[in-house]
Design an enzyme around this catalytic site. Structure first.
Site, mmCIF file in Angstrom:
data_model
loop_
_atom_site.group_PDB
_atom_site.id
_atom_site.type_symbol
_atom_site.label_atom_id
_atom_site.label_comp_id
_atom_site.label_asym_id
_atom_site.label_seq_id
_atom_site.Cartn_x
_atom_site.Cartn_y
_atom_site.Cartn_z
ATOM 1 N N THR A 1 55.358 32.039 11.377
ATOM 2 C CA THR A 1 54.882 32.867 12.489
ATOM 3 C C THR A 1 53.565 33.556 12.140
ATOM 4 O O THR A 1 52.601 33.491 12.898
ATOM 5 C CB THR A 1 55.935 33.946 12.806
ATOM 6 O OG1 THR A 1 56.364 34.511 11.584
ATOM 7 C CG2 THR A 1 57.111 33.381 13.559
ATOM 8 N N PHE B 1 56.988 39.932 19.846
ATOM 9 C CA PHE B 1 57.993 40.142 18.799
ATOM 10 C C PHE B 1 59.385 40.356 19.393
ATOM 11 O O PHE B 1 60.288 40.849 18.709
ATOM 12 C CB PHE B 1 57.611 41.361 17.944
ATOM 13 C CG PHE B 1 56.335 41.174 17.171
ATOM 14 C CD1 PHE B 1 56.295 40.379 16.039
ATOM 15 C CD2 PHE B 1 55.150 41.777 17.587
ATOM 16 C CE1 PHE B 1 55.126 40.194 15.314
ATOM 17 C CE2 PHE B 1 53.966 41.599 16.881
ATOM 18 C CZ PHE B 1 53.953 40.808 15.737
ATOM 19 N N CYS C 1 61.820 41.834 16.474
ATOM 20 C CA CYS C 1 61.420 41.353 15.147
ATOM 21 C C CYS C 1 61.402 42.490 14.127
ATOM 22 O O CYS C 1 60.694 43.479 14.286
ATOM 23 C CB CYS C 1 60.035 40.723 15.231
ATOM 24 S SG CYS C 1 59.414 40.225 13.635
HETATM 25 C C1 HEM Z 1 53.296 37.071 13.934
HETATM 26 C C2 HEM Z 1 54.408 37.134 13.272
HETATM 27 C C3 HEM Z 1 55.783 37.197 13.870
HETATM 28 C C4 HEM Z 1 56.203 36.948 15.151
HETATM 29 C C5 HEM Z 1 55.371 36.551 16.356
HETATM 30 C C6 HEM Z 1 57.643 37.149 15.163
HETATM 31 C C7 HEM Z 1 58.431 37.007 16.293
HETATM 32 C C8 HEM Z 1 59.776 37.297 16.336
HETATM 33 C C9 HEM Z 1 60.585 37.310 17.520
HETATM 34 C C10 HEM Z 1 60.083 36.967 18.923
HETATM 35 C C11 HEM Z 1 61.837 37.654 17.160
HETATM 36 C C12 HEM Z 1 63.018 37.913 18.091
HETATM 37 C C13 HEM Z 1 63.849 36.690 18.325
HETATM 38 C C14 HEM Z 1 64.871 36.978 19.394
HETATM 39 O O1 HEM Z 1 64.880 38.030 20.025
HETATM 40 O O2 HEM Z 1 65.671 36.080 19.625
HETATM 41 C C15 HEM Z 1 61.853 37.829 15.724
HETATM 42 C C16 HEM Z 1 62.970 38.142 14.973
HETATM 43 C C17 HEM Z 1 62.961 38.271 13.608
HETATM 44 N N1 HEM Z 1 61.859 38.302 12.784
HETATM 45 FE FE1 HEM Z 1 59.956 38.015 13.368
HETATM 46 N N2 HEM Z 1 58.060 37.489 13.908
HETATM 47 C C18 HEM Z 1 56.962 37.547 13.085
HETATM 48 C C19 HEM Z 1 56.940 37.882 11.737
HETATM 49 C C20 HEM Z 1 58.040 38.188 10.980
HETATM 50 C C21 HEM Z 1 58.023 38.565 9.577
HETATM 51 C C22 HEM Z 1 56.767 38.700 8.720
HETATM 52 C C23 HEM Z 1 59.322 38.732 9.197
HETATM 53 C C24 HEM Z 1 59.901 39.112 7.859
HETATM 54 C C25 HEM Z 1 59.230 39.578 6.860
HETATM 55 C C26 HEM Z 1 60.145 38.496 10.355
HETATM 56 C C27 HEM Z 1 61.518 38.568 10.358
HETATM 57 C C28 HEM Z 1 62.299 38.474 11.492
HETATM 58 C C29 HEM Z 1 63.745 38.549 11.464
HETATM 59 C C30 HEM Z 1 64.621 38.732 10.225
HETATM 60 C C31 HEM Z 1 64.160 38.434 12.791
HETATM 61 C C32 HEM Z 1 65.600 38.453 13.304
HETATM 62 C C33 HEM Z 1 65.962 39.873 13.677
HETATM 63 C C34 HEM Z 1 67.361 39.943 14.288
HETATM 64 O O3 HEM Z 1 67.853 38.953 14.805
HETATM 65 O O4 HEM Z 1 67.911 41.038 14.276
HETATM 66 N N3 HEM Z 1 59.338 38.173 11.417
HETATM 67 N N4 HEM Z 1 60.567 37.632 15.247
#
Ligand code: HEM
Length: 267
Positions: A81, A208, A215
């Protein structure tokens, strides 16, 4: 489940990843037990907290399988991402050299040629507006998926339990009724007064996600992107190579189908 070539390859890769992760986790656990490791990384923190929770009882705390899944999730959610966000940013700033120049001026104003520090990274306004606009036009995750766990009504429609719902955030990010006539254009200026004033609806921008599953890495991702972009802007100007073909497409995340051929020039 059929033993096709693809399925066999998938299973072999899965086995290999699990084996590597089991090795890394075991090594870290042993080091923590022997007081040889500092828990200043995420895996260390997770294992240490898990050991305290479990307190020697096997049925308490997370299992090794759970920890393997967390490692996979953080790697997948955090790596691709953020790297694709940076890739699109370099592409878009190559297409819009006036914004590239403004971003560089801001970075040089705050850091000169020195290494960007945490304090000043959060003061970068133009760079932040640019990253938001890239996330609006090219959100790495183009939709969110949910499943109704019980019968419920959403937006006036009744759904039974077990319905898969897709929320196409990319369509909302590109909707002229929400963002105005220039919705398809790159215009970081729209974020000049913050996210909630950028569109007709304050929650229209959600690269996010939102709510309880938002996120967990969003601040870290933006910090990483600002750090990397500032470091590149300090050292290089860049433009698209003539071989670049603009073809956003999705394999899980939104990426340039034919790669991002960019020419860097040392400055
Ligand atoms: C530009 C960078 C990023 C974008 C666009 C992004 C986008 C997202 C989105 C849209 C979700 C929600 C998914 C949902 O609601 O079904 C998510 C969940 C998550 N992201 Fe990111 N993310 C990014 C970077 C990161 C980074 C750097 C990490 C960790 C260091 C991370 C860890 C997570 C985790 C663990 C979840 C799951 C949270 C949960 O289900 O409670 N993400 N991300």
């Amino acid at each position: 489940f059929l033993p096709t070539k693809n399925n066999r390859r998938m299973r072999a890769i899965d086995r290999e990843i699990r084996m590597i992760l089991r090795g890394i986790i075991g090594k870290k656990e042993r080091a923590i037990k022997n007081n040889e490791a500092s828990s200043d990384d995420l895996l260390g923190l997770l294992l240490e907290s898990n050991m305290q929770q479990a307190n020697g009882k096997a049925n308490l705390g997370m299992s090794i399988e759970d920890i393997i899944e967390e490692c996979k999730l953080f790697y997948f959610a955090g790596m691709e991402t953020t790297s694709v966000l940076l890739t699109w940013t370099l592409i878009v700033l190559s297409m819009h050299p006036e914004w590239q120049e403004q971003a560089r001026e801001e970075v040089l104003h705050h850091f000169g040629r020195t290494r960007p520090d945490f304090e000043n990274l959060s003061r970068l306004k133009i760079v932040t507006m640019i990253l938001y606009e890239v996330l609006r036009l090219y959100p790495p995750a183009i939709f969110l998926a949910r499943r109704t766990y019980k019968a419920m009504e959403l937006g006036g429609i009744r759904y039974p339990a077990g319905v898969n719902l897709m929320l196409p955030l990319i369509f909302i990010h590109h909707d002229p009724d929400i963002w105005g006539k220039d919705a398809k254009e790159f215009n970081p200026q729209r974020f000049a007064d913050g996210i909630s004033n950028a569109a007709k609806h304050p929650a229209a921008f959600f690269p996010f996600g939102g709510g309880p599953r938002i996120c967990i890495g969003q601040n870290f991702a933006l910090l990483e992107a600002k750090m990397a972009l500032s470091t590149i802007l300090q050292r290089f100007s860049f433009e698209l190579s003539p071989s670049y073909i603009h073809a956003p497409y999705t394999v899980l995340i939104l990426q340039p189908q034919h790669g991002a051929q960019i020419r860097l020039k040392k400055i």
